[in-house]
Scaffold this motif. Structure first.
Motif, PDB file in Angstrom:
ATOM      1  N   ARG A   1      95.590  34.606 -24.288  1.00 31.45           N
ATOM      2  CA  ARG A   1      95.817  35.819 -25.069  1.00 31.45           C
ATOM      3  C   ARG A   1      97.125  36.516 -24.697  1.00 31.45           C
ATOM      4  O   ARG A   1      97.791  37.080 -25.574  1.00 31.45           O
ATOM      5  N   VAL A   2      97.501  36.491 -23.419  1.00 28.94           N
ATOM      6  CA  VAL A   2      98.719  37.189 -23.007  1.00 28.94           C
ATOM      7  C   VAL A   2      99.954  36.511 -23.596  1.00 28.94           C
ATOM      8  O   VAL A   2     100.760  37.160 -24.278  1.00 28.94           O
ATOM      9  N   PRO A   3     100.161  35.204 -23.388  1.00 29.64           N
ATOM     10  CA  PRO A   3     101.311  34.570 -24.040  1.00 29.64           C
ATOM     11  C   PRO A   3     101.213  34.579 -25.558  1.00 29.64           C
ATOM     12  O   PRO A   3     102.240  34.656 -26.247  1.00 29.64           O
ATOM     13  N   LEU A   4     100.006  34.523 -26.094  1.00 26.84           N
ATOM     14  CA  LEU A   4      99.831  34.523 -27.546  1.00 26.84           C
ATOM     15  C   LEU A   4     100.338  35.824 -28.156  1.00 26.84           C
ATOM     16  O   LEU A   4     100.969  35.815 -29.226  1.00 26.84           O
ATOM     17  N   GLU A   5     100.081  36.939 -27.481  1.00 31.17           N
ATOM     18  CA  GLU A   5     100.537  38.235 -27.997  1.00 31.17           C
ATOM     19  C   GLU A   5     102.055  38.365 -27.916  1.00 31.17           C
ATOM     20  O   GLU A   5     102.674  39.046 -28.729  1.00 31.17           O
ATOM     21  N   ARG A   6     102.668  37.697 -26.947  1.00 28.89           N
ATOM     22  CA  ARG A   6     104.129  37.728 -26.809  1.00 28.89           C
ATOM     23  C   ARG A   6     104.813  36.797 -27.806  1.00 28.89           C
ATOM     24  O   ARG A   6     105.864  37.121 -28.364  1.00 28.89           O
ATOM     25  N   ASP A   7     104.230  35.610 -27.999  1.00 32.36           N
ATOM     26  CA  ASP A   7     104.887  34.572 -28.798  1.00 32.36           C
ATOM     27  C   ASP A   7     103.817  33.673 -29.392  1.00 32.36           C
ATOM     28  O   ASP A   7     103.465  32.652 -28.808  1.00 32.36           O
ATOM     29  N   LEU A   8     103.310  34.054 -30.543  1.00 25.19           N
ATOM     30  CA  LEU A   8     102.221  33.290 -31.160  1.00 25.19           C
ATOM     31  C   LEU A   8     102.646  31.866 -31.506  1.00 25.19           C
ATOM     32  O   LEU A   8     101.982  30.907 -31.092  1.00 25.19           O
TER      33      LEU A   8
ATOM     34  N   GLY B   1     105.098  29.988 -30.406  1.00 26.48           N
ATOM     35  CA  GLY B   1     105.426  29.222 -29.213  1.00 26.48           C
ATOM     36  C   GLY B   1     104.199  28.850 -28.404  1.00 26.48           C
ATOM     37  O   GLY B   1     104.135  27.752 -27.823  1.00 26.48           O
ATOM     38  N   THR B   2     103.218  29.742 -28.364  1.00 28.65           N
ATOM     39  CA  THR B   2     101.999  29.459 -27.601  1.00 28.65           C
ATOM     40  C   THR B   2     101.179  28.366 -28.274  1.00 28.65           C
ATOM     41  O   THR B   2     100.659  27.474 -27.592  1.00 28.65           O
ATOM     42  N   ILE B   3     101.066  28.420 -29.589  1.00 27.34           N
ATOM     43  CA  ILE B   3     100.347  27.356 -30.302  1.00 27.34           C
ATOM     44  C   ILE B   3     101.066  26.025 -30.106  1.00 27.34           C
ATOM     45  O   ILE B   3     100.429  24.978 -29.913  1.00 27.34           O
ATOM     46  N   ALA B   4     102.406  26.049 -30.115  1.00 23.67           N
ATOM     47  CA  ALA B   4     103.171  24.823 -29.860  1.00 23.67           C
ATOM     48  C   ALA B   4     102.864  24.272 -28.477  1.00 23.67           C
ATOM     49  O   ALA B   4     102.677  23.057 -28.298  1.00 23.67           O
ATOM     50  N   ARG B   5     102.793  25.147 -27.490  1.00 22.70           N
ATOM     51  CA  ARG B   5     102.516  24.713 -26.116  1.00 22.70           C
ATOM     52  C   ARG B   5     101.108  24.129 -26.003  1.00 22.70           C
ATOM     53  O   ARG B   5     100.894  23.111 -25.320  1.00 22.70           O
ATOM     54  N   VAL B   6     100.151  24.764 -26.638  1.00 24.75           N
ATOM     55  CA  VAL B   6      98.773  24.266 -26.627  1.00 24.75           C
ATOM     56  C   VAL B   6      98.716  22.860 -27.224  1.00 24.75           C
ATOM     57  O   VAL B   6      98.041  21.957 -26.689  1.00 24.75           O
ATOM     58  N   ALA B   7      99.429  22.658 -28.330  1.00 26.01           N
ATOM     59  CA  ALA B   7      99.471  21.332 -28.951  1.00 26.01           C
ATOM     60  C   ALA B   7     100.132  20.316 -28.028  1.00 26.01           C
ATOM     61  O   ALA B   7      99.659  19.168 -27.907  1.00 26.01           O
ATOM     62  N   GLU B   8     101.201  20.711 -27.342  1.00 25.50           N
ATOM     63  CA  GLU B   8     101.890  19.809 -26.412  1.00 25.50           C
ATOM     64  C   GLU B   8     100.980  19.376 -25.270  1.00 25.50           C
ATOM     65  O   GLU B   8     101.096  18.252 -24.759  1.00 25.50           O
ATOM     66  N   LEU B   9     100.066  20.251 -24.867  1.00 25.01           N
ATOM     67  CA  LEU B   9      99.142  19.924 -23.785  1.00 25.01           C
ATOM     68  C   LEU B   9      98.074  18.926 -24.215  1.00 25.01           C
ATOM     69  O   LEU B   9      97.364  18.387 -23.362  1.00 25.01           O
TER      70      LEU B   9
ATOM     71  N   THR C   1      95.759  38.238 -37.554  1.00 25.13           N
ATOM     72  CA  THR C   1      96.789  37.220 -37.309  1.00 25.13           C
ATOM     73  C   THR C   1      96.583  35.964 -38.140  1.00 25.13           C
ATOM     74  O   THR C   1      97.237  34.941 -37.887  1.00 25.13           O
ATOM     75  N   ALA C   2      95.726  36.021 -39.142  1.00 28.84           N
ATOM     76  CA  ALA C   2      95.349  34.807 -39.872  1.00 28.84           C
ATOM     77  C   ALA C   2      96.549  34.103 -40.493  1.00 28.84           C
ATOM     78  O   ALA C   2      96.674  32.873 -40.397  1.00 28.84           O
ATOM     79  N   ASP C   3      97.446  34.849 -41.130  1.00 24.97           N
ATOM     80  CA  ASP C   3      98.585  34.212 -41.791  1.00 24.97           C
ATOM     81  C   ASP C   3      99.488  33.519 -40.779  1.00 24.97           C
ATOM     82  O   ASP C   3      99.926  32.376 -40.989  1.00 24.97           O
ATOM     83  N   ARG C   4      99.770  34.171 -39.663  1.00 28.98           N
ATOM     84  CA  ARG C   4     100.649  33.593 -38.645  1.00 28.98           C
ATOM     85  C   ARG C   4      99.982  32.405 -37.957  1.00 28.98           C
ATOM     86  O   ARG C   4     100.633  31.394 -37.666  1.00 28.98           O
TER      87      ARG C   4
END
Length: 244
Positions: free
Chosen positions: A11-18, A20-28, A41-44
């Motif tokens: 939640r903390v990185p998600l609030e800063r950079d949605l 980028g955080t989803i990209a990082r989760v996918a990379e993991l 946040t549905a559209d984003r």
């Protein structure tokens, strides 16, 4: 077995950079996530999911305290097919009448969800296990009152914190359990003490095997003292290695 990530974990990185955080989760290595409070946040989120090939079979939203039509509309936008009520405070689990009221509210939410083609579920904390109704836990009593289409997402960690045997609870709840929150640690209320899967006191593989109708295992940390992305990666690596 398919594994998802509860986005509350990041939640903390998600609030800063949605994005980028989803990209990082996918990379993991995650191809599925479980969003929380996703109406705003549905559209984003939808844009980020599309970009990175992410799906969201389930999501958390406050069904019993917010606009259900807004929630189910947003869920459809994100492809969420099961919306889970994540939190009903301890004060509402102290009597049979309390639990009957909760069940009625969840059953009504499920009827509304069906109009949108969405299933409804409930996610526990510790107090639903600590409270006893008619000789059983409040969570197990709730299960007997839910309409057939309702599902449960059992947080295996909080079952243990609540003093119950998680495999026995899962056996009792039976086919109702479609989702599991997979987390580990010392089974205390100190969230910062939580650990990657396989490094604490939760018998992860016994828990997974006890959930006979499990659809998705959801990795989650309520909090973590170290780098959260490292913790997530360690949990997923443990799960992907399989039972020794």
């Amino acid at each position: 077995m398919s594994y998802s990530l509860q986005l509350y974990t990041v939640r903390v990185p998600l609030e800063r950079d949605l994005p980028g955080t989803i990209a990082r989760v996918a990379e993991l290595g995650f191809s599925m996530v479980e969003p929380y409070n996703f109406v705003a946040t549905a559209d984003r989120l939808a844009a980020a999911f599309a970009e990175h090939g992410i799906t969201a079979p389930s999501g958390h939203a406050p069904l019993l305290s917010a606009d259900q039509d807004e929630i189910f509309t947003a869920a459809n936008k994100l492809g969420i097919t099961t919306v889970i009520e994540p939190f009903i405070g301890a004060e509402r689990w102290q009597s049979a009448e309390d639990v009957q009221t909760i069940a009625a509210e969840l059953n009504a939410a499920a009827q509304k969800g069906a109009e949108y083609g969405i299933r409804v579920g409930y996610h526990n904390h510790a107090w639903e296990l600590e409270s006893k109704i008619n000789g059983t836990t409040a969570l197990e009593y709730l299960e007997t009152l839910l309409d057939p289409e309702l599902v449960l997402e059992v947080d295996s960690y909080w079952v243990g914190v609540g003093g119950a045997n998680v495999t026995e609870v899962l056996a009792q709840l039976g086919d109702r359990v479609k989702f599991l929150h997979i987390k580990d640690g010392p089974l205390t209320r100190d969230n910062l003490a939580q650990l990657p899967a396989g490094q604490g006191l939760v018998p992860i593989w016994d828990v997974i095997e006890a959930a006979k109708s499990l659809e998705v295992g959801v990795v989650e940390f309520d909090d973590y003292a170290k780098d959260i992305f490292d913790g997530i990666a360690e949990s997923l690596a443990f799960l992907n290695r399989g039972k020794a």
